[in-house]
Write an enzyme that holds these catalytic residues in place. Structure first.
Site, PDB file in Angstrom:
ATOM      1  N   TYR A   1      17.707  79.498  23.285  1.00 59.36           N
ATOM      2  CA  TYR A   1      16.718  79.862  24.305  1.00 59.36           C
ATOM      3  C   TYR A   1      15.296  79.886  23.737  1.00 59.36           C
ATOM      4  O   TYR A   1      14.373  80.336  24.401  1.00 59.36           O
ATOM      5  CB  TYR A   1      17.056  81.232  24.900  1.00 59.36           C
ATOM      6  CG  TYR A   1      18.365  81.248  25.662  1.00 59.36           C
ATOM      7  CD1 TYR A   1      18.470  80.640  26.908  1.00 59.36           C
ATOM      8  CD2 TYR A   1      19.502  81.857  25.134  1.00 59.36           C
ATOM      9  CE1 TYR A   1      19.663  80.648  27.609  1.00 59.36           C
ATOM     10  CE2 TYR A   1      20.705  81.864  25.825  1.00 59.36           C
ATOM     11  CZ  TYR A   1      20.780  81.259  27.061  1.00 59.36           C
ATOM     12  OH  TYR A   1      21.966  81.266  27.753  1.00 59.36           O
TER      13      TYR A   1
ATOM     14  N   ASP B   1      28.690  86.848  21.253  1.00 58.12           N
ATOM     15  CA  ASP B   1      29.479  85.906  20.458  1.00 58.12           C
ATOM     16  C   ASP B   1      29.167  86.011  18.973  1.00 58.12           C
ATOM     17  O   ASP B   1      30.055  85.925  18.131  1.00 58.12           O
ATOM     18  CB  ASP B   1      29.205  84.473  20.924  1.00 58.12           C
ATOM     19  CG  ASP B   1      29.697  84.227  22.333  1.00 58.12           C
ATOM     20  OD1 ASP B   1      30.923  84.252  22.549  1.00 58.12           O
ATOM     21  OD2 ASP B   1      28.865  84.021  23.231  1.00 58.12           O
TER      22      ASP B   1
ATOM     23  N   TYR C   1      20.105  82.544  34.956  1.00 56.20           N
ATOM     24  CA  TYR C   1      19.883  83.958  34.652  1.00 56.20           C
ATOM     25  C   TYR C   1      19.060  84.130  33.385  1.00 56.20           C
ATOM     26  O   TYR C   1      18.575  85.222  33.083  1.00 56.20           O
ATOM     27  CB  TYR C   1      21.230  84.693  34.509  1.00 56.20           C
ATOM     28  CG  TYR C   1      21.790  84.755  33.109  1.00 56.20           C
ATOM     29  CD1 TYR C   1      21.742  85.937  32.367  1.00 56.20           C
ATOM     30  CD2 TYR C   1      22.363  83.642  32.507  1.00 56.20           C
ATOM     31  CE1 TYR C   1      22.252  85.995  31.081  1.00 56.20           C
ATOM     32  CE2 TYR C   1      22.880  83.707  31.232  1.00 56.20           C
ATOM     33  CZ  TYR C   1      22.815  84.884  30.521  1.00 56.20           C
ATOM     34  OH  TYR C   1      23.319  84.947  29.242  1.00 56.20           O
ATOM     35  N   ARG C   2      18.833  83.036  32.663  1.00 53.30           N
ATOM     36  CA  ARG C   2      18.203  83.086  31.351  1.00 53.30           C
ATOM     37  C   ARG C   2      17.927  81.647  30.959  1.00 53.30           C
ATOM     38  O   ARG C   2      18.710  80.758  31.297  1.00 53.30           O
ATOM     39  CB  ARG C   2      19.203  83.721  30.373  1.00 53.30           C
ATOM     40  CG  ARG C   2      18.710  84.198  29.042  1.00 53.30           C
ATOM     41  CD  ARG C   2      19.902  84.830  28.349  1.00 53.30           C
ATOM     42  NE  ARG C   2      19.596  85.392  27.040  1.00 53.30           N
ATOM     43  CZ  ARG C   2      20.516  85.753  26.158  1.00 53.30           C
ATOM     44  NH1 ARG C   2      21.791  85.628  26.456  1.00 53.30           N
ATOM     45  NH2 ARG C   2      20.186  86.262  24.990  1.00 53.30           N
TER      46      ARG C   2
END
Length: 600
Positions: A147, A208, A528-529
């Site tokens: 991201y 994760d 959402y991101r």
């Protein structure tokens, strides 16, 4: 530092370094690092660089301002970014740029990095930025890989690295099952601290990979895999430095001498915490988090399903089980292609042709692995004493076996390094590092995510899966879908793995992502991101009523940050100084991240 030097450095370990690995994962991390560097062909940069100066300030004035800040924080805590950009890897990542960049690495690059040690020093940095009108970009630990990592949205911003010197666990309350942490506390660090104190009745929820910041992940609304998997929903209480330098505490923290800051998030009056999540309205310096009680036992399970078209009926089976908490944890339903990649074996070992890897080759590779051939694999966890687990697992087994050919995998048949066990550990609140392996699918492996949200319905899963595969095929990219199932929604996380040293593959990945965001929004599915490069596009899809939400966000930004210094452009929110000057990144704007100056 060359590639060989990077590869030979020792993996940092807790507690010697706040960003280190726990000792129990040291050998695994060392092996992972070796594999990553084995597939790296991108040459290391050797030449010194001229530091980037943010638009709106002269170079001499900028250097003088940094010297002034060094006088306040100590010169050793203000680093000018004039060195070669070293990518490192997950455990030794940069805080100056995106190590997995999909653009030229000089696009989202910091001019300098500063290291505060207290909330008061964060205040002084913010006041300094306002004085000189210098953009600042706070990070917790910079491990938001896929991201944007530690990279600032505005080129030349000064990165505030909160992790290096603000990494204290301020409280772990074994009676209330809560903790209070600073930004540099990783999941690895929190887990180790709980174990060291003998609090076996406390669990943490981990994503994760466990190396990220507890605060950073929650504020960006990341998820984990126990019943406490919604990290933002599990936070309670923030301390925030506002863009003008004031400090506030939210919820019960606003009451002097309170004893419920980490146990009741709301306090009195408007609930303001939300504006500090995925925004550029403040810098979170402390956060409370709820901890999960040890359930008294747990048992992982995995089922595989043979056909692609099993997806829709399976999702419709999962929904009522998940809502009723028979399926208790935030689980993963993964496609076989990603399961094959999770072995850490390069794609070239299976297929050297162009375009997406043929599915017959994927299934052949899967058939040779311990789990066996399948199209979808569900990784779940059951909690509680044995008699309770037995009852719930019987219900799950009967429901899942309504899918013809469904198989329950016997963990005893699997080798110790099988991916299944990493998923079981994470769902038991034990941080791991296994998830790195599928990035080795390509040389110089990098990843970037497409992350839409939908209801837990078979029709929605099919629509998103079909959309993803069609657009991936268009750009010749292997499709790695994984459905992460919440209580009443699910996230589809599609990891695009690409060679970050190949301009053609980087362009294909970005074009693919732009198509995915655009086409998904037409079907009613929103992200959402997202990655820095896509924030403007994604924010633009939330445009109901003539973009009323963005207009509201901009009003808040201008009120809280009148000089527009804090993380301009994050999540598509631009301050007035930058607005309408070409800073927004869209398909039409190309791959340049900078606009045409700022308002004086």
């Amino acid at each position: 530092m060359g590639v060989q030097e990077e590869a030979s450095s020792v993996v940092p370990v807790l507690p010697a370094k706040h960003s280190g690995i726990p000792q129990y994962l040291f050998e695994k991390a060392t092996a992972a690092k070796k594999t990553i560097f084995k597939g790296r062909t991108k040459p290391a940069k050797q030449r010194q660089r001229v530091p980037v100066v943010p638009q709106g300030i002269e170079r001499d004035a900028f250097i003088a301002a940094l010297e002034e800040l060094g006088g306040q924080l100590g010169k050793e805590n203000v680093e000018v970014n004039d060195k070669p950009l070293v990518d490192g890897w997950y455990m030794e990542h940069p805080n100056t740029h995106d190590m997995m960049t999909i653009l030229d690495e000089e696009e989202f690059v910091a001019s300098a990095v500063v290291y505060p040690s207290t909330t008061e020093e964060v205040q002084s940095i913010v006041q300094w930025a306002n004085k000189h009108k210098i953009p600042i970009f706070p990070i917790s630990m910079g491990r938001n890989l896929g991201y944007g990592g530690a990279a600032p949205r505005v080129r030349g911003s000064v990165v505030i690295d909160l992790g290096r010197r603000m990494n204290r666990i301020l409280d772990i309350n074994p009676e209330d099952y809560t903790c209070l942490v600073e930004p540099g506390v990783s999941y690895y660090g929190l887990y180790e601290a709980i174990k060291e104190r003998g609090y076996d009745h406390l669990w943490i929820d981990v994503p994760d990979l466990g190396g990220g910041s507890v605060i950073g992940n929650a504020v960006d609304r990341g998820v984990g895999y126990t019943p406490y998997g919604d990290h933002w929903a599990c936070h309670s209480g923030l301390e925030v430095v506002l863009p003008t330098g004031e400090v506030i505490r939210t919820g019960m923290g606003a009451l002097p001498g309170n004893n419920t800051w980490q146990t009741f998030p709301y306090g009195f009056g408007p609930f303001s915490d939300g504006i500090f999540s995925q925004s550029n309205y403040g810098i979170v310096t402390k956060m409370g988090m709820t901890l999960m009680p040890n359930p008294g036992g747990y048992e992982g399970f995995m089922y595989t399903f043979p056909k692609e078209e099993d997806l829709a009926p399976l999702i419709d089976i999962i929904r009522p089980l998940r809502i009723s908490m028979i399926l208790e944890n935030v689980a993963q339903l993964r496609h076989v292609t990603q399961s094959v990649a999770a072995r850490g074996i390069p794609r070239s070992k299976f297929y050297s042709g162009s375009g997406p890897i043929p599915m017959d080759i994927v299934h052949k590779a899967a058939a040779e692995q311990p789990v066996g051939d399948h199209s979808w694999g569900y990784y779940g966890m059951c909690y509680g004493p044995e008699h309770i687990r037995k009852h719930k697992l019987a219900i799950i087994d009967a429901e899942f076996k309504k899918i013809p050919g469904a198989r329950k995998i016997d963990p005893k048949s699997l080798p110790e390094d099988e991916y299944y066990f990493a998923r079981e550990r994470v769902a038991a609140g034990i941080p791991d590092i296994h998830e790195l392996r599928w990035v080795n699918w390509t040389p110089n492996g990098a990843h970037i995510a497409f992350s839409p949200v939908s209801p837990i319905r078979g029709t929605d899963a099919t629509a998103l899966n079909d959309l993803g595969r069609r657009i991936h095929d268009k750009y010749g990219i292997d499709f790695f879908p994984a459905f992460i199932v919440g209580l009443r929604e699910m996230h589809l996380i599609v990891e695009i793995v690409f060679d970050r040293d190949d301009p053609e593959r980087k362009k294909a990945a970005l074009d693919c992502l732009r198509d995915l965001v655009e086409e998904a929004a037409k079907l009613g599915y929103g992200e959402y991101r997202t990655h820095l490069v896509l924030m403007d596009q994604v924010a633009g899809t939330y445009n109901w009523n003539d973009s009323a939400l963005m207009k509201f966000n901009e009003k808040l930004k201008d009120a809280l940050d009148p000089n527009g210094i804090l993380a301009p452009g994050r999540c598509g929110i631009w301050p007035k100084r930058y607005r309408n000057r070409g800073w927004e990144m869209t398909r039409e704007s190309g791959v340049k991240s900078e606009g045409n100056g700022v308002e004086p």
